[in-house]
Design a protein around this motif. Sequence first.
Motif, PDB file in Angstrom:
ATOM      1  N   GLY A  56      -6.276  -7.717 -11.188  1.00 49.01           N
ATOM      2  CA  GLY A  56      -6.540  -7.783  -9.758  1.00 49.01           C
ATOM      3  C   GLY A  56      -5.338  -7.494  -8.883  1.00 49.01           C
ATOM      4  N   ASP A  57      -4.138  -7.755  -9.383  1.00 53.91           N
ATOM      5  CA  ASP A  57      -2.935  -7.556  -8.583  1.00 53.91           C
ATOM      6  C   ASP A  57      -2.567  -6.077  -8.548  1.00 53.91           C
ATOM      7  OD1 ASP A  57      -0.356  -9.078  -7.426  1.00 53.91           O
ATOM      8  OD2 ASP A  57       0.306  -7.364  -8.634  1.00 53.91           O
ATOM      9  N   GLU A  58      -2.451  -5.526  -7.346  1.00 57.60           N
ATOM     10  CA  GLU A  58      -2.198  -4.094  -7.212  1.00 57.60           C
ATOM     11  C   GLU A  58      -0.853  -3.691  -7.805  1.00 57.60           C
ATOM     12  OE1 GLU A  58      -1.602  -0.675  -3.758  1.00 57.60           O
ATOM     13  OE2 GLU A  58      -2.290  -2.678  -3.195  1.00 57.60           O
ATOM     14  N   GLY A  59       0.178  -4.511  -7.609  1.00 55.26           N
ATOM     15  CA  GLY A  59       1.493  -4.188  -8.147  1.00 55.26           C
ATOM     16  C   GLY A  59       1.489  -4.153  -9.668  1.00 55.26           C
ATOM     17  N   GLU A  60       0.841  -5.135 -10.287  1.00 57.49           N
ATOM     18  CA  GLU A  60       0.758  -5.163 -11.748  1.00 57.49           C
ATOM     19  C   GLU A  60      -0.041  -3.968 -12.271  1.00 57.49           C
ATOM     20  OE1 GLU A  60       0.907 -10.073 -12.073  1.00 57.49           O
ATOM     21  OE2 GLU A  60      -0.980  -8.987 -12.407  1.00 57.49           O
ATOM     22  N   ARG A  61      -1.133  -3.660 -11.577  1.00 57.68           N
ATOM     23  CA  ARG A  61      -1.979  -2.540 -11.997  1.00 57.68           C
ATOM     24  C   ARG A  61      -1.221  -1.211 -11.888  1.00 57.68           C
ATOM     25  NH1 ARG A  61      -5.923  -3.889  -8.998  1.00 57.68           N
ATOM     26  NH2 ARG A  61      -5.591  -2.372  -7.346  1.00 57.68           N
ATOM     27  N   THR A  62      -0.413  -1.067 -10.850  1.00 55.65           N
ATOM     28  CA  THR A  62       0.368   0.151 -10.674  1.00 55.65           C
ATOM     29  C   THR A  62       1.418   0.295 -11.776  1.00 55.65           C
ATOM     30  OG1 THR A  62       0.059   0.105  -8.278  1.00 55.65           O
ATOM     31  CG2 THR A  62       1.893   1.406  -9.098  1.00 55.65           C
ATOM     32  N   LEU A  63       2.072  -0.808 -12.135  1.00 52.85           N
ATOM     33  CA  LEU A  63       3.050  -0.754 -13.220  1.00 52.85           C
ATOM     34  C   LEU A  63       2.391  -0.352 -14.536  1.00 52.85           C
ATOM     35  CD1 LEU A  63       5.216  -3.937 -12.498  1.00 52.85           C
ATOM     36  CD2 LEU A  63       5.960  -1.553 -12.349  1.00 52.85           C
ATOM     37  N   LEU A  64       1.218  -0.916 -14.804  1.00 46.98           N
ATOM     38  CA  LEU A  64       0.503  -0.565 -16.030  1.00 46.98           C
ATOM     39  C   LEU A  64       0.094   0.908 -16.028  1.00 46.98           C
ATOM     40  CD1 LEU A  64      -1.717  -3.742 -16.443  1.00 46.98           C
ATOM     41  CD2 LEU A  64       0.001  -2.930 -18.076  1.00 46.98           C
ATOM     42  N   PHE A  65      -0.337   1.402 -14.893  1.00 48.81           N
ATOM     43  CA  PHE A  65      -0.726   2.814 -14.792  1.00 48.81           C
ATOM     44  C   PHE A  65       0.475   3.720 -15.043  1.00 48.81           C
ATOM     45  CE2 PHE A  65      -1.172   6.641 -12.081  1.00 48.81           C
ATOM     46  CZ  PHE A  65      -2.227   7.238 -12.749  1.00 48.81           C
ATOM     47  N   ASP A  66       1.588   3.424 -14.394  1.00 46.06           N
ATOM     48  CA  ASP A  66       2.782   4.252 -14.580  1.00 46.06           C
ATOM     49  C   ASP A  66       3.233   4.233 -16.043  1.00 46.06           C
ATOM     50  OD1 ASP A  66       2.797   4.909 -11.908  1.00 46.06           O
ATOM     51  OD2 ASP A  66       4.329   3.429 -11.347  1.00 46.06           O
TER      52      ASP A  66
END
Length: 227
Positions: A181-191
């Motif tokens: 749910g956390d956008e920052g965590e999701r972005t790190l995982l995507f990168d």
Amino acid sequence: MLISIEQVLSKDEVRHFRAQLDQASWQDGGQTAGTLARSVKQNQQLADGSDTAVELGEHILRRLAATPLFISAALPKKIYPPKFNRYADGGTYGAHVDSAVMQVPGTQITVRSDLSATLFLAEPDEYDGGELEIEGPFGVQAVKLAAGDMVLYPSSSLHRVTPVTRGARVASFFWIESMVGDEGERTLLFDLDQAIQGLTPRTAPDDPQLLKLTGVYHNLLRRWAST
């Protein structure tokens, strides 16, 4: 994080969609807007339970399940059934933020809107205006993609659709509840995932560094994901 995903639908699939949508019965989109949004929403929508909406929506969900970039970016837990809208004759949708929690019509299922998606079903040269403007930390980004392409962006973003002054803008839109749910965590995982995917074709599958990076990805996902 704003991500464009190309060719979610092929041109043949878009033509199939448009053949049905161009003959569909559209209703006033303001009927489904909240109290504040109703005053700035001027468009048409397809009834959620119509045969056309259900058939085309299920087709989109099947294509998304086979789109690795979407899976990587969204890490989907739930997807609100795709809806369809049409903007013409000055149709517009003023600045608004999507509702945080939505109930799927006719069910007890709720979806937290972590990500919003717009799948374009009209080519950019078919209409004037109709840009999806999304406000982010670096200013406003205007999005107007080829038919069959999709944009994915945080549902918390203030966004709008500019007036359509010629032709018709046809699209599907929906929301995703992510496992993260956390956008920052999701972005790190995507990168991290995209970096691993980029290294994989030119690295031996048993390379220790690649294995370590893959382990870090899955351990972070294990820590942050809610299933």
